[in-house]
Scaffold this motif. Structure first.
Motif, mmCIF file in Angstrom:
data_model
loop_
_atom_site.group_PDB
_atom_site.id
_atom_site.type_symbol
_atom_site.label_atom_id
_atom_site.label_comp_id
_atom_site.label_asym_id
_atom_site.label_seq_id
_atom_site.Cartn_x
_atom_site.Cartn_y
_atom_site.Cartn_z
ATOM 1 N N THR A 1 0.735 16.851 11.130
ATOM 2 C CA THR A 1 1.622 15.745 10.740
ATOM 3 C C THR A 1 0.805 14.692 10.002
ATOM 4 O OG1 THR A 1 3.098 16.115 12.601
ATOM 5 C CG2 THR A 1 3.187 13.956 11.562
ATOM 6 N N TYR A 2 1.297 14.314 8.826
ATOM 7 C CA TYR A 2 0.579 13.367 7.977
ATOM 8 C C TYR A 2 1.230 11.988 8.065
ATOM 9 C CZ TYR A 2 -1.560 11.275 3.840
ATOM 10 O OH TYR A 2 -2.250 10.445 2.977
ATOM 11 N N TYR A 3 0.428 11.000 8.444
ATOM 12 C CA TYR A 3 0.898 9.616 8.551
ATOM 13 C C TYR A 3 0.300 8.792 7.421
ATOM 14 C CZ TYR A 3 2.462 10.566 13.348
ATOM 15 O OH TYR A 3 3.095 11.068 14.452
ATOM 16 N N VAL A 4 1.089 7.916 6.827
ATOM 17 C CA VAL A 4 0.583 6.985 5.835
ATOM 18 C C VAL A 4 1.190 5.612 6.110
ATOM 19 C CG1 VAL A 4 2.388 7.637 4.178
ATOM 20 C CG2 VAL A 4 0.311 6.516 3.363
ATOM 21 N N GLU A 5 0.348 4.601 6.100
ATOM 22 C CA GLU A 5 0.800 3.251 6.427
ATOM 23 C C GLU A 5 1.426 2.581 5.211
ATOM 24 O OE1 GLU A 5 -1.050 -0.835 8.432
ATOM 25 O OE2 GLU A 5 -2.117 1.084 8.591
ATOM 26 N N LEU A 6 2.542 1.896 5.433
ATOM 27 C CA LEU A 6 3.227 1.190 4.360
ATOM 28 C C LEU A 6 2.665 -0.217 4.206
ATOM 29 C CD1 LEU A 6 5.267 3.513 5.186
ATOM 30 C CD2 LEU A 6 7.058 2.004 4.302
ATOM 31 N N GLU A 7 2.828 -0.760 3.008
ATOM 32 C CA GLU A 7 2.405 -2.139 2.707
ATOM 33 C C GLU A 7 3.599 -3.077 2.840
ATOM 34 O OE1 GLU A 7 1.823 -4.547 -1.433
ATOM 35 O OE2 GLU A 7 0.689 -2.669 -1.233
ATOM 36 N N LYS A 8 3.427 -4.148 3.584
ATOM 37 C CA LYS A 8 4.495 -5.138 3.678
ATOM 38 C C LYS A 8 4.442 -6.015 2.437
ATOM 39 C CE LYS A 8 6.771 -8.358 6.802
ATOM 40 N NZ LYS A 8 6.795 -8.970 8.147
ATOM 41 N N PHE A 9 5.544 -6.033 1.671
ATOM 42 C CA PHE A 9 5.532 -6.790 0.414
ATOM 43 C C PHE A 9 6.576 -7.897 0.382
ATOM 44 C CE2 PHE A 9 8.604 -3.425 -0.261
ATOM 45 C CZ PHE A 9 9.610 -4.013 -0.991
ATOM 46 N N ALA A 10 7.419 -7.980 1.394
ATOM 47 C CA ALA A 10 8.426 -9.040 1.487
ATOM 48 C C ALA A 10 8.891 -9.095 2.930
ATOM 49 C CB ALA A 10 9.598 -8.761 0.550
ATOM 50 N N ASP A 11 9.612 -10.152 3.271
ATOM 51 C CA ASP A 11 10.140 -10.253 4.625
ATOM 52 C C ASP A 11 11.023 -9.046 4.924
ATOM 53 O OD1 ASP A 11 8.866 -12.626 4.985
ATOM 54 O OD2 ASP A 11 10.624 -13.877 4.585
ATOM 55 N N GLY A 12 10.593 -8.239 5.888
ATOM 56 C CA GLY A 12 11.389 -7.095 6.292
ATOM 57 C C GLY A 12 11.335 -5.906 5.367
ATOM 58 N N ARG A 13 10.495 -5.928 4.339
ATOM 59 C CA ARG A 13 10.402 -4.817 3.399
ATOM 60 C C ARG A 13 8.970 -4.272 3.370
ATOM 61 N NH1 ARG A 13 14.642 -4.835 -0.533
ATOM 62 N NH2 ARG A 13 16.436 -5.837 0.435
ATOM 63 N N TRP A 14 8.868 -2.943 3.407
ATOM 64 C CA TRP A 14 7.588 -2.247 3.391
ATOM 65 C C TRP A 14 7.679 -1.116 2.374
ATOM 66 C CZ3 TRP A 14 3.961 -3.453 7.536
ATOM 67 C CH2 TRP A 14 4.469 -4.335 8.498
ATOM 68 N N GLY A 15 6.568 -0.825 1.698
ATOM 69 C CA GLY A 15 6.620 0.221 0.684
ATOM 70 C C GLY A 15 5.386 1.096 0.637
ATOM 71 N N VAL A 16 5.556 2.312 0.125
ATOM 72 C CA VAL A 16 4.436 3.217 -0.128
ATOM 73 C C VAL A 16 4.867 4.210 -1.201
ATOM 74 C CG1 VAL A 16 5.044 4.994 1.581
ATOM 75 C CG2 VAL A 16 2.638 4.625 0.983
ATOM 76 N N GLN A 17 3.896 4.690 -1.969
ATOM 77 C CA GLN A 17 4.164 5.695 -2.995
ATOM 78 C C GLN A 17 3.251 6.888 -2.789
ATOM 79 O OE1 GLN A 17 3.527 3.367 -6.624
ATOM 80 N NE2 GLN A 17 5.744 3.261 -6.953
ATOM 81 N N MET A 18 3.742 8.070 -3.140
ATOM 82 C CA MET A 18 2.909 9.268 -3.073
ATOM 83 C C MET A 18 3.458 10.344 -3.993
ATOM 84 S SD MET A 18 3.845 11.209 0.515
ATOM 85 C CE MET A 18 3.213 9.858 1.508
ATOM 86 N N PRO A 19 2.604 11.262 -4.455
ATOM 87 C CA PRO A 19 3.084 12.408 -5.220
ATOM 88 C C PRO A 19 3.550 13.495 -4.269
ATOM 89 C CG PRO A 19 0.696 12.466 -5.095
ATOM 90 C CD PRO A 19 1.131 11.211 -4.364
ATOM 91 N N LEU A 20 4.639 14.146 -4.601
ATOM 92 C CA LEU A 20 5.105 15.299 -3.833
ATOM 93 C C LEU A 20 5.479 16.406 -4.812
ATOM 94 C CD1 LEU A 20 7.362 13.676 -1.080
ATOM 95 C CD2 LEU A 20 5.089 14.663 -0.771
ATOM 96 N N SER A 21 5.325 17.642 -4.392
ATOM 97 C CA SER A 21 5.631 18.777 -5.252
ATOM 98 C C SER A 21 7.102 19.165 -5.117
ATOM 99 C CB SER A 21 4.717 19.956 -4.907
ATOM 100 O OG SER A 21 4.815 20.284 -3.531
#
Length: 481
Positions: A153-173
């Motif tokens: 299982t792969y975990y990646v931490e999101l970045e908090k960029f606004a009140d109540g909002r978190w984001g992350v980007q990744m490539p997927l096939s």
């Protein structure tokens, strides 16, 4: 100057609300409710505007949920952006509650047991080794997504960029991927297996029970992802033409144990309840689960059955047929009870509500993992009911699955070897699937008994990446052929 600035921001707010559907929402509201847009909806629009106008984060332009974009800089040709919107509170199955106002989140993680990547020619047969995995960010053409357990299982931490909002980007096939979130609060409380509130998982409308994971669908880029046998998994994506999409109906019925059970029924596009020729029907079982309820949704949601069939039917690669998925977990995999439920409850319900075949020639049974073992039991004990059997990722070899005799039993061998009408059988598993050995041994026994079968092995483990590939292949090359 201050007045001009205020007017500009106000205008932006009005424009953004219009572009985001506020005008359409009002227009679609009955006259008596024209002025009843909820305060929370207005607040959400305003929050989006604030984020977009003032936040420099790369995630600011994205709405909550999942966004898939073509990206020449991505190793797969696509970048997937996940934006998570916090909920007011969370409650785990064990009763743990996190109130975000009193105990704010300090960490949000995205995870999936199918994001890790493996070399199809590497590793040991029947075993997935996390030490051999590459992350999505290290994708190279030819690698296959696989996993299926906690080690992979792969975990990646999101970045908090606004009140109540978190984001992350990744490539997927290419293909369909399961994903969930895990949140950690300021006091250390943690709740996992959360689906995406902006991209919720499938629900059985009759029971109110949901499946387990949200889904993301990624297109295929041949230049970036290569042209190996299993690279293009576009068949798992939603059919582009809405008119060619079938429907999934969710219902409940009273099962053999006297309790409520769920069913999910895929009906192909253009389904005709009065068609002279009944539709062929596949009864399709899930595998073992820690969840007693909702397992009838797993193939339809995580297995992307509807997408796969919509695409294959639209391309003329299989005939339109019906798929029925059930919940055998409620019987704790005791075959005698599953058998009674299938024969005396599920099939009569389906045959009285849908235009399906009532003969063995028009019926198939298949399943994954413990569902594969159940299918092998159906083959050994009820060859009169079905003409096609899909035994995937597990099989009952020695009587250890379901409380009935396996294929090594002499009485079973005598029965199978005496069959005058030979059933069609498909065995399949993943390269690193822990059910691989049982499937192969079952096949060896079939050969000894003079029964032919097709065999498929795919670059995956005991996971949904495996079963999506197997189902698509079965629908195109095995069923009704």
């Amino acid at each position: 100057m201050k007045r001009i600035l205020k007017t500009t921001i106000a205008s932006a707010l009005v424009l953004s609300m219009a572009l985001s559907g506020a005008t359409a929402a009002v227009a679609a509201t009955p006259a008596a409710e024209e002025n009843c847009i909820s305060a929370s909806a207005v607040a959400d629009w305003a929050e989006n505007v604030k984020i977009k106008l003032f936040n420099k984060s790369v995630y600011a332009k994205y709405a909550p949920g999942v966004t898939v974009e073509k990206d020449e800089n991505s190793p797969t040709g696509y970048t997937v952006t996940f934006v998570y919107k916090e909920q007011k509170s969370y409650t785990s199955k064990a009763g743990l509650t996190i109130n975000t106002a009193e105990n704010p989140l300090t960490k949000v993680e995205l995870y999936s047991d199918c994001f890790m990547l493996f070399d199809p020619d590497g590793g040991n047969a029947g075993s997935i080794d996390a030490a051999l995995a590459a992350t999505p960010y290290n994708y190279t053409a030819g690698l296959a997504p696989a996993g299926g357990n906690g080690d992979t299982t792969y975990y990646v931490e999101l970045e908090k960029f606004a009140d109540g909002r978190w984001g992350v980007q990744m490539p997927l096939s290419s293909g369909a991927f399961v994903y969930n979130f895990r949140v950690t609060a300021e006091n250390g409380d943690q709740i996992a297996r959360l689906d995406d509130p902006s991209n919720p998982t499938m629900i059985n409308e009759a029971t109110g029970i949901r499946s387990l994971s949200s889904m993301v669908y990624v297109p295929y880029d041949a230049d970036k992802q290569g042209t190996s046998t299993w690279a293009d998994r576009s068949v798992e994506l939603p059919q582009a033409d809405a008119n060619k999409r079938g429907t999934v109906q969710t219902v409940s019925y009273t099962g053999a144990d006297g309790t409520e059970h769920g069913l999910a029924v895929y009906l192909p596009a253009g389904y005709d309840a009065d068609r002279t020729e009944p539709y062929k029907v596949l009864y399709l079982s899930h595998g073992a689960s820690g969840d007693t309820y909702g397992n009838e949704l797993r193939w339809m949601n995580e297995g992307t059955v509807a997408n796969i069939l919509d695409n294959l039917i639209a391309e003329g690669k299989t005939e339109p047929f019906i798929v029925v998925t059930m919940n055998n977990q409620q019987y704790k995999w005791k075959y005698s009870e599953i058998e009674t439920d299938q024969i005396d409850y599920i099939m009569p319900y389906v045959e009285s509500h849908y235009n399906v075949s009532t003969t063995a020639e028009g019926r198939a049974y298949a399943g994954l993992s413990m569902g594969g073992a159940t299918t092998s039991n159906m083959l050994m004990h009820h060859t009169e009911l079905f003409s096609y059997y899909g035994i995937w990722s597990h099989a009952n070899v020695n009587g250890a699955s379901g409380g009935v005799e396996g294929i090594t039993s002499q009485s079973v061998r005598d029965h199978l070897s005496s069959l005058t009408v030979k059933p069609k059988i498909m065995l399949a598993a993943g390269n690193w699937d822990f059910g691989l050995a049982a499937v192969k041994t079952f096949g060896e026994n079939l050969s000894e008994l003079g029964l032919d079968y097709s065999y498929l092995q795919v670059p995956a483990a005991h996971d949904w990446e495996c079963w999506q590939l197997i189902f698509a292949n079965a629908a195109e090359n095995f069923l009704w052929k």
